[in-house]
Design a protein around this motif. Structure first.
Motif, PDB file in Angstrom:
ATOM      1  N   ASN A  84      -1.522 -28.786 -56.581  1.00  0.00           N
ATOM      2  CA  ASN A  84      -2.856 -28.730 -55.981  1.00  0.00           C
ATOM      3  C   ASN A  84      -3.097 -27.338 -55.403  1.00  0.00           C
ATOM      4  O   ASN A  84      -3.148 -27.153 -54.193  1.00  0.00           O
ATOM      5  N   PHE A  85      -3.205 -26.336 -56.278  1.00  0.00           N
ATOM      6  CA  PHE A  85      -3.400 -24.968 -55.803  1.00  0.00           C
ATOM      7  C   PHE A  85      -4.877 -24.626 -55.707  1.00  0.00           C
ATOM      8  O   PHE A  85      -5.342 -24.114 -54.695  1.00  0.00           O
ATOM      9  N   TRP A  86      -5.655 -24.921 -56.763  1.00  0.00           N
ATOM     10  CA  TRP A  86      -7.080 -24.602 -56.763  1.00  0.00           C
ATOM     11  C   TRP A  86      -7.837 -25.760 -56.141  1.00  0.00           C
ATOM     12  O   TRP A  86      -8.142 -26.755 -56.809  1.00  0.00           O
ATOM     13  N   LEU A 135     -10.901 -31.010 -52.289  1.00  0.00           N
ATOM     14  CA  LEU A 135     -11.252 -31.447 -53.643  1.00  0.00           C
ATOM     15  C   LEU A 135     -10.395 -30.676 -54.632  1.00  0.00           C
ATOM     16  O   LEU A 135     -10.416 -29.446 -54.663  1.00  0.00           O
ATOM     17  N   ASP A 136      -9.618 -31.428 -55.438  1.00  0.00           N
ATOM     18  CA  ASP A 136      -8.786 -30.819 -56.469  1.00  0.00           C
ATOM     19  C   ASP A 136      -9.680 -30.377 -57.627  1.00  0.00           C
ATOM     20  O   ASP A 136     -10.357 -31.194 -58.254  1.00  0.00           O
ATOM     21  N   MET A 137      -9.701 -29.076 -57.908  1.00  0.00           N
ATOM     22  CA  MET A 137     -10.594 -28.545 -58.933  1.00  0.00           C
ATOM     23  C   MET A 137     -10.090 -28.805 -60.353  1.00  0.00           C
ATOM     24  O   MET A 137     -10.815 -28.578 -61.318  1.00  0.00           O
ATOM     25  N   HIS A 138      -8.834 -29.317 -60.488  1.00  0.00           N
ATOM     26  CA  HIS A 138      -8.324 -29.630 -61.819  1.00  0.00           C
ATOM     27  C   HIS A 138      -8.915 -30.933 -62.349  1.00  0.00           C
ATOM     28  O   HIS A 138      -9.287 -31.019 -63.514  1.00  0.00           O
ATOM     29  N   ASN A 139      -8.985 -31.931 -61.482  1.00  0.00           N
ATOM     30  CA  ASN A 139      -9.501 -33.230 -61.941  1.00  0.00           C
ATOM     31  C   ASN A 139     -10.680 -33.729 -61.101  1.00  0.00           C
ATOM     32  O   ASN A 139     -11.124 -34.855 -61.294  1.00  0.00           O
ATOM     33  N   PHE A 140     -11.173 -32.875 -60.173  1.00  0.00           N
ATOM     34  CA  PHE A 140     -12.330 -33.192 -59.342  1.00  0.00           C
ATOM     35  C   PHE A 140     -12.142 -34.528 -58.598  1.00  0.00           C
ATOM     36  O   PHE A 140     -12.996 -35.405 -58.608  1.00  0.00           O
ATOM     37  N   LYS A 141     -10.981 -34.654 -57.944  1.00  0.00           N
ATOM     38  CA  LYS A 141     -10.689 -35.818 -57.126  1.00  0.00           C
ATOM     39  C   LYS A 141     -10.298 -35.369 -55.724  1.00  0.00           C
ATOM     40  O   LYS A 141      -9.733 -34.286 -55.550  1.00  0.00           O
ATOM     41  N   LEU A 142     -10.606 -36.223 -54.740  1.00  0.00           N
ATOM     42  CA  LEU A 142     -10.195 -35.920 -53.381  1.00  0.00           C
ATOM     43  C   LEU A 142      -8.686 -36.019 -53.256  1.00  0.00           C
ATOM     44  O   LEU A 142      -8.055 -36.905 -53.836  1.00  0.00           O
ATOM     45  N   ILE A 143      -8.112 -35.093 -52.482  1.00  0.00           N
ATOM     46  CA  ILE A 143      -6.661 -35.039 -52.317  1.00  0.00           C
ATOM     47  C   ILE A 143      -6.260 -35.842 -51.094  1.00  0.00           C
ATOM     48  O   ILE A 143      -6.835 -35.683 -50.008  1.00  0.00           O
TER      49      ILE A 143
END
Length: 274
Positions: free
Chosen positions: A40-42, A22-30
């Protein structure tokens, strides 16, 4: 055809080693096929978090039910099994830990059973849950062995490390702990910088060794299952999977036991007054 087979095998292996993130920047699955580590670091490995929490809840529920139904008469199979586990862990605590603490026994029990359940997930056939998650739920990736994720094993080791520091300061006091860091092994003020470096490395190496040992063994074991399924034809896979799965049962138990024993040893060392 050979190139296509190698390409398909590489894609199969790499896909099975990807976590559901889960990408914590936009709360979307990667999407693991288009991941960009610079952007996609965090991220959160939500599959590892989900399965570790699920197994922890399952462990708590089973032991709670057994505790509610405990009897002094003829025990059932569940009570007998849990009693054997508790007796086994209690014997190791009595042999290793020489202090007095109400935390060591439940902590050791939790670590052993929880690690065992997380390791046990590796015996589930490699393609079943990832196939269901991809074609029935639409998830881009899924890994079901939490202990094969360095983040989970590091989190467990950091928890143990925090307890090591807590018991070191509680038993020895802040002054005694500082003195141990600065005046050991060379009991002379001149060697305080050297002592501090040596003792700092010794303390930090404990959580590092705990996390990497469990992660390395479980990751390599998971990888072997994936390689067997990815490189061999389906009709030959069982002849390698079954012997490795039988041997893997020993690895599952051994790694859980080692993590528990080292936790007891480290806490015992932290609780001793020099």
């Amino acid at each position: 055809m050979a190139i296509n087979k190698i390409s398909n095998s590489q894609e199969y292996i790499s896909h099975h080693l990807m976590n559901l993130q889960l990408d914590m920047h936009n709360f979307k699955l990667i999407n693991p096929d288009s991941i960009n580590f610079s952007k996609n670091f965090w991220v959160l490995n939500i599959d590892s978090i989900f399965f570790s929490l699920l197994l922890g809840i399952l462990f708590s529920m089973v032991f709670y039910i057994a505790a509610k139904k405990i009897t002094t008469g003829v025990p059932g199979k569940l009570q007998s099994g849990i009693e054997l586990i508790i007796i086994f862990i209690n014997k190791n605590i009595n042999d290793i830990y020489h202090g007095k603490s109400k935390l060591i026994a439940p902590l050791s029990l939790t670590i052993f059973v929880w690690c065992f359940l997380m390791n046990l997930m590796d015996l589930i056939p490699t393609d079943i849950l990832p196939y269901i998650s991809k074609y029935w739920i639409g998830l881009p990736a899924l890994r079901i062995v939490p202990s094969a994720d360095i983040n989970i094993t590091t989190a467990l080791a950091i928890g143990v490390f925090a307890l090591i520091l807590f018991y070191s300061i509680k038993i020895k006091g802040a002054y005694g702990f500082t003195k141990e860091l600065t005046l050991y092994p060379f009991n002379n003020p001149i060697f305080i910088p050297i002592n501090l470096i040596l003792e700092s490395v010794s303390i930090i190496s404990k959580p590092v060794s705990l996390s990497l040992r469990l992660f390395g063994n479980m990751y390599s074991s998971e990888l072997i299952f994936i390689l067997i399924n990815g490189l061999l034809p389906w009709w030959l896979q069982w002849s390698f999977n079954v012997p490795w799965a039988i041997f893997h049962i020993l690895i599952i138990l051994l790694q859980s036991f080692i993590f528990m024993v080292l936790t007891i040893v480290y806490l015992s060392m932290a609780s001793e007054k020099h």
